[in-house]
Design an enzyme around this catalytic site. Structure first.
Site, PDB file in Angstrom:
ATOM      1  N   LYS A 113       1.027  -1.268   0.032  1.00 49.40           N
ATOM      2  CA  LYS A 113      -0.064   0.019   0.166  1.00 49.40           C
ATOM      3  C   LYS A 113       0.912   1.199   0.022  1.00 49.40           C
ATOM      4  CE  LYS A 113      -1.856   2.428   3.358  1.00 49.40           C
ATOM      5  NZ  LYS A 113      -1.807   3.889   2.650  1.00 49.40           N
ATOM      6  N   GLY A 135       6.886   4.876   8.728  1.00 48.54           N
ATOM      7  CA  GLY A 135       6.140   5.861   8.988  1.00 48.54           C
ATOM      8  C   GLY A 135       5.986   6.397  10.524  1.00 48.54           C
ATOM      9  N   SER A 136       4.809   6.931  10.983  1.00 50.53           N
ATOM     10  CA  SER A 136       4.834   7.427  12.319  1.00 50.53           C
ATOM     11  C   SER A 136       4.890   6.266  13.395  1.00 50.53           C
ATOM     12  CB  SER A 136       3.455   8.263  12.481  1.00 50.53           C
ATOM     13  OG  SER A 136       2.334   7.676  12.421  1.00 50.53           O
ATOM     14  N   THR A 137       5.150   6.766  14.533  1.00 46.41           N
ATOM     15  CA  THR A 137       5.290   5.719  15.672  1.00 46.41           C
ATOM     16  C   THR A 137       3.724   5.487  16.189  1.00 46.41           C
ATOM     17  OG1 THR A 137       7.516   6.678  16.649  1.00 46.41           O
ATOM     18  CG2 THR A 137       6.037   5.631  17.842  1.00 46.41           C
ATOM     19  N   GLU A 165      10.120   1.012  10.859  1.00 48.41           N
ATOM     20  CA  GLU A 165      11.102   2.013  10.936  1.00 48.41           C
ATOM     21  C   GLU A 165      10.045   3.242  11.258  1.00 48.41           C
ATOM     22  OE1 GLU A 165      12.650   5.559  10.035  1.00 48.41           O
ATOM     23  OE2 GLU A 165      12.676   4.447   8.047  1.00 48.41           O
ATOM     24  N   GLU A 177       7.838  15.049  17.291  1.00 47.85           N
ATOM     25  CA  GLU A 177       8.366  15.076  16.032  1.00 47.85           C
ATOM     26  C   GLU A 177       7.785  16.283  15.179  1.00 47.85           C
ATOM     27  OE1 GLU A 177       9.910  12.016  12.592  1.00 47.85           O
ATOM     28  OE2 GLU A 177       8.342  11.524  13.549  1.00 47.85           O
ATOM     29  N   GLY A 179       2.564   3.060  13.550  1.00 44.07           N
ATOM     30  CA  GLY A 179       3.112   1.772  13.925  1.00 44.07           C
ATOM     31  C   GLY A 179       2.594   0.756  15.105  1.00 44.07           C
ATOM     32  N   CYS A 234      12.483  11.224   8.989  1.00 44.57           N
ATOM     33  CA  CYS A 234      12.594  10.755  10.295  1.00 44.57           C
ATOM     34  C   CYS A 234      13.759  10.771  10.848  1.00 44.57           C
ATOM     35  CB  CYS A 234      11.937   9.250  10.455  1.00 44.57           C
ATOM     36  SG  CYS A 234      12.847   8.213   9.201  1.00 44.57           S
TER      37      CYS A 234
END
Length: 482
Positions: A172, A225-227, A248, A380, A230, A282
């Site tokens: 995706k 992507g973002s924490t 990651e 972030e 995730g 990131c």
């Protein structure tokens, strides 16, 4: 270039969304309508997984050389069309084509894994009467969800090892930058991939991404992507089939400038790290700590570099600072700038960025003297915003650098080899640059983060491991000793 109408790529065919839903994609620099993008539904995810399951037995039974042949053809296609691919990312999310290295990166990965897909187990005679062995075998269908800030990089670094290992893939793309993935999908059949081996979907995370995270027949998933996202995928995995997850995620990278550092080189390296891709990475060193004895000289050098950045249309070859990816990202960055103004000093920038003609460009912003517990130091931003604070001692700056839930990429600048080794060891980060800053790296060393910045590692030598299961087989062979 007219308005693009992209479809989903399932079983080697472009198809409309099962719901016929789509969304519009706008150029973040001028606001023009760029494309109408098919929105993958849960049913489309199911179709892609079924297609992958059908293709898996024959694909996984091929030799590594046979699996590698179409990957090497895809590498050649990507290089042949590198200007077009760079332009598609520029008009999607504002990435300047002048800074683009993605096509060469992607070609290296597809070429490498086109020849290096040899999964190895081992044998053992350590059990008397037995010849034992372990095998490395593919999972089956694996899911890959890539980010928008460097889509072709992540397409290649995840898809190539997954396919080399013998898996089939459902990928995706990000809703912010789906066009380069869509274009690569148009070459999949031509390059010789059998139907169902590589399926490419577009859409939003809360629909197709969520369906992939909770899918019972996707056995592993790799996400960058973002924490926050995730964490949601990990929860979905735990609540479904405990699929293997490789993440990651975000970062809040520190850069430590010691008194004996080459300040000009340190300024160049840290400027590039935080302002490359308009700060939308990131790995960016968004927290810079400078020894108090050289702080003013360093800040003066850094400011001049920040002010010299060439802003404008990302499709122009002389522009190195484009817009934020979309209005949501633009507004998030402006919000953090206002937060930073409340807690510390503005050294450069920070003036109101008024939306003009649809342009989502944010000038570089430098803050100083921010409290270590302030939001601008902890969260972030993902934009061209940096904080420069000072320190007195080595112990002091290590403690400050590590006082974060992130740990992706740290850097330090010194001419003292002993200090470089000592500090590198103490920094809580998956990657450390010495007299260099992100995105400097090495393709054959592990890439990934500590703490909230991720799980697992990616590289030419590490990535394929994530897409292989382990199996032990025990052969009883009387007469064989230990």
């Amino acid at each position: 270039m007219g308005v693009i109408e992209s479809e989903l790529f399932i079983n080697n065919k472009f198809v409309s969304s099962s719901t016929k839903d789509s969304f519009e994609l706008f150029n973040p620099y001028n606001g023009d309508l760029v494309a109408k993008i098919a929105e993958a539904s849960v049913e489309d995810v199911n179709l892609a997984v079924s297609s992958g399951e059908t293709a898996f037995p024959s694909w996984s039974s091929l030799s590594p050389i046979a699996r590698g042949a179409p990957m090497k053809k895809l590498a050649a296609k990507i290089l042949e069309h590198k200007v077009e691919l760079a332009t598609l990312d520029a008009i999607s999310m504002g990435r300047p084509i002048e800074t683009c290295f993605d096509e060469e990166y992607a070609a290296v990965h597809f070429n490498y894994f086109g020849e290096a897909g040899y999964a190895q187990g081992h044998t053992s005679l350590n059990t008397p009467g037995f010849l034992n062995m372990s095998l490395r075998q593919p999972f089956g269908v694996v899911g890959i969800i890539i980010p928008w800030n460097a889509p072709l990089v992540f397409f290649a670094k995840k898809v190539a090892p997954a396919l080399a290992a013998g898996n089939t893939v459902v990928l995706k793309s990000s809703e912010k930058a789906p066009l380069s993935s869509w274009k690569v999908a148009s070459w999949i059949s031509e390059c010789g991939f059998p139907p169902g081996v590589l399926n490419v979907l577009s859409g939003h995370g809360h629909i197709s991404g969520a369906a992939m995270g909770s899918h019972m027949r996707i056995r592993a998933i790799s996400f960058t992507g973002s924490t926050r996202t995730g964490r949601a995928i990990q929860i979905a995995s735990a609540e479904s089939n405990l699929k293997k997850v490789v993440f990651e995620l975000g970062g809040k990278g520190p850069s430590l400038i010691f008194e004996d550092a080459d300040l000009e080189e340190a300024a160049k390296g840290t400027d590039f790290s935080i302002f490359w891709n308009a700060g939308q990475t990131c790995m960016a060193n968004s927290r810079i700590y400078v020894h108090e004895n050289v702080a003013e000289k360093f800040v003066a050098l850094f400011k001049e570099l920040a002010k010299s950045r060439k802003m404008g249309d990302p499709t122009s070859g002389d522009v190195n600072h484009g817009p934020q990816a979309d209005k949501t990202q633009y507004e998030a960055v402006l919000k953090y700038i206002e937060i930073g103004k409340e807690s510390g000093k503005v050294e450069l920038g920070g003036e109101p960025n008024i939306l003009k003609d649809g342009r989502l460009t944010v000038n570089p912003v430098i803050f100083r003297d921010q409290p270590e517990d302030s939001r601008i130091m902890k969260e972030e931003v993902f934009g061209p915003v940096v904080v420069i604070n000072t320190f007195k001692t080595e112990e002091d700056v290590i403690a400050k650098a590590n006082d974060t839930e992130y740990g992706l990429y740290a850097s330090l600048w010194t001419n003292d080899l002993g200090r470089a080794l000592r500090v590198s060891k103490k920094l809580e980060s998956g990657m450390v640059g010495v007299n260099c800053a992100s995105p400097t790296g090495s393709w054959d060393l592990p890439f990934g983060g500590w703490k909230g910045s991720g799980t697992g590692r990616e590289s030419l030598l590490e990535s394929m491991d994530h897409f292989l299961e382990h199996k032990s087989i025990y052969f009883k062979c009387p007469g064989i000793g230990g």
